[in-house]
Design an enzyme around this catalytic site. Sequence first.
Site, short mmCIF file in Angstrom:
data_model
loop_
_atom_site.label_atom_id
_atom_site.label_comp_id
_atom_site.label_asym_id
_atom_site.label_seq_id
_atom_site.Cartn_x
_atom_site.Cartn_y
_atom_site.Cartn_z
N ASN A 123 -0.22 -4.82 -11.97
CA ASN A 123 -1.01 -5.29 -11.03
C ASN A 123 -2.65 -4.52 -11.49
O ASN A 123 -2.48 -3.51 -11.96
CB ASN A 123 -0.49 -4.30 -9.59
CG ASN A 123 -1.78 -4.16 -8.52
OD1 ASN A 123 -2.77 -3.72 -8.53
ND2 ASN A 123 -1.38 -5.00 -7.29
N TYR A 165 13.13 -6.58 -22.87
CA TYR A 165 12.27 -6.79 -21.85
C TYR A 165 12.11 -8.37 -21.59
O TYR A 165 11.78 -8.53 -20.41
CB TYR A 165 10.98 -6.12 -21.93
CG TYR A 165 11.01 -4.48 -21.90
CD1 TYR A 165 12.14 -3.82 -21.92
CD2 TYR A 165 9.84 -3.77 -22.19
CE1 TYR A 165 12.26 -2.18 -21.84
CE2 TYR A 165 9.83 -2.35 -22.42
CZ TYR A 165 11.16 -1.90 -22.20
OH TYR A 165 10.91 -0.38 -22.45
N TRP A 181 17.35 -2.31 -29.43
CA TRP A 181 18.24 -2.66 -28.44
C TRP A 181 19.65 -1.92 -28.90
O TRP A 181 19.91 -2.07 -30.16
CB TRP A 181 18.38 -3.83 -27.69
CG TRP A 181 19.22 -4.00 -26.48
CD1 TRP A 181 20.24 -4.71 -26.24
CD2 TRP A 181 19.02 -2.97 -25.12
NE1 TRP A 181 20.81 -4.37 -25.14
CE2 TRP A 181 20.34 -3.30 -24.37
CE3 TRP A 181 18.37 -2.08 -24.85
CZ2 TRP A 181 20.49 -2.51 -23.16
CZ3 TRP A 181 18.31 -1.40 -23.61
CH2 TRP A 181 19.52 -1.70 -22.88
N PRO A 212 6.33 8.03 -16.10
CA PRO A 212 5.40 9.01 -15.74
C PRO A 212 5.13 8.94 -14.28
O PRO A 212 4.57 10.23 -13.79
CB PRO A 212 4.15 9.07 -16.73
CG PRO A 212 4.16 7.44 -16.92
CD PRO A 212 5.46 7.09 -17.14
N TYR A 233 7.98 8.82 -20.61
CA TYR A 233 8.48 7.21 -19.86
C TYR A 233 8.49 7.78 -18.43
O TYR A 233 8.67 8.81 -18.14
CB TYR A 233 9.44 6.58 -20.51
CG TYR A 233 10.91 7.13 -20.39
CD1 TYR A 233 11.77 7.11 -21.55
CD2 TYR A 233 11.53 7.22 -19.19
CE1 TYR A 233 12.87 7.60 -21.58
CE2 TYR A 233 12.75 7.77 -19.34
CZ TYR A 233 13.67 7.78 -20.34
OH TYR A 233 14.73 8.30 -20.16
N GLY A 280 -0.57 4.57 -22.60
CA GLY A 280 -0.24 3.15 -22.89
C GLY A 280 0.07 2.62 -21.66
O GLY A 280 0.62 3.05 -20.80
P1 A2P Z 1 3.35 -2.29 -10.06
O1 A2P Z 1 3.54 -2.92 -11.61
O2 A2P Z 1 3.32 -3.25 -9.04
O3 A2P Z 1 1.95 -1.41 -10.11
P2 A2P Z 1 6.61 4.15 -14.20
O4 A2P Z 1 5.66 3.79 -15.09
O5 A2P Z 1 6.72 5.61 -13.93
O6 A2P Z 1 8.16 3.79 -14.50
O7 A2P Z 1 6.26 3.52 -12.65
C1 A2P Z 1 6.40 2.16 -12.56
C2 A2P Z 1 6.12 1.57 -11.10
O8 A2P Z 1 5.00 2.21 -10.41
C3 A2P Z 1 6.04 0.23 -10.97
O9 A2P Z 1 6.85 -0.23 -9.79
C4 A2P Z 1 4.64 -0.15 -10.64
O10 A2P Z 1 4.36 -1.06 -10.04
C5 A2P Z 1 4.31 1.28 -9.96
N1 A2P Z 1 3.01 1.79 -10.22
C6 A2P Z 1 2.09 1.47 -11.29
N2 A2P Z 1 0.91 2.24 -10.97
C7 A2P Z 1 0.83 2.86 -9.74
C8 A2P Z 1 -0.02 3.50 -9.16
N3 A2P Z 1 -1.10 3.89 -9.43
N4 A2P Z 1 0.28 3.86 -7.93
C9 A2P Z 1 1.33 3.56 -7.19
N5 A2P Z 1 2.53 2.71 -7.96
C10 A2P Z 1 2.21 2.37 -9.22
#
Ligand code: A2P
Length: 285
Positions: free
Chosen positions: A235, A58, A89, A180, A178, A22
Amino acid sequence: MYLSATDHRIPLSDGNSIPIIGLGTFSEPKLTSKGMCAASVKTAIDVGYRHFDGAYVYQNEHEVGEAIREKMAEGKVQREDIFYCGKLWTTYHEPEMVRPSLERTLRVLQLDYVDLYIIELPMAFKPGDDPYPKDENNKYIYHNTNLCDTWEVECHPYFTQEKLLKFCRQHDIVLVAYSPLGTSRNPFWVNVSSPPLLKDALLNSVGKKYNKTAAQVVLRFNIQRGVVVIPKSFNSARIKENFQIFDFSLTEEEMKDIEALNKNVRFVELLMWCDHPEYPFHEEY
Ligand code: A2P
């Protein structure tokens, strides 16, 4: 378990099913421009994500709903294709506040139902609409609660949750991981003294073998053992990257090696609330 980009729902014991990946949608509201969340959810739907993890707190739940409704209107998806998880919440734990909170989420989303509604944290705060109530001394105002419930659990190669996973498997409970990827490392709520997960040498070298990134390896690791992952990204390149985990698999040995990375490191420590009487992380799970 066969998993593919178009067929990756896993069964739940009540007869429903949940997509094993997800999109997480929490992003610091002050650092996130308007529309970014909606754009990311739309990209994710185009990429193939069907599961969205959101919450009223959020402050972007309306954008998640808007994106889902737009993709439904386009005919790209139907409501039943989508799995949405919303959250209660901490300032709405009083039993009579639960239903109105869920109804408000439905109004904000402009959807008829959510697929899952969970307790965000097992610690209650002073009831009301201020999500982070504080007293005149700048101290958080907690609230008494007997809450002894389960809620989603952090899970990744530095925190593999073997014991909890074993318990869940024995009782037919699907675990949702969460953070991950090891979080965004915001020092306000994350324990940043632990090394960043995605810099790990083993994860990167396994990734190299498959032409995958460390992020793809950690997500594959969890889905391959039946754990649902909800990586957050706003992103579009990384939203796509995180979904490209159905075209390779890790060997048994690699799974074992990754499991052995476990450090029992919890990134989401929420130390600012560690004096709450119900603070959950003093105990082992
Ligand atoms: P962004 O939204 O700029 O991609 P988690 O899900 O463990 O909480 O991690 C979320 C964080 O990891 C966010 O800061 C996200 O930033 C970044 N992130 C998401 N996908 C990747 C990826 N493939 N490689 C490196 N960082 C990532």
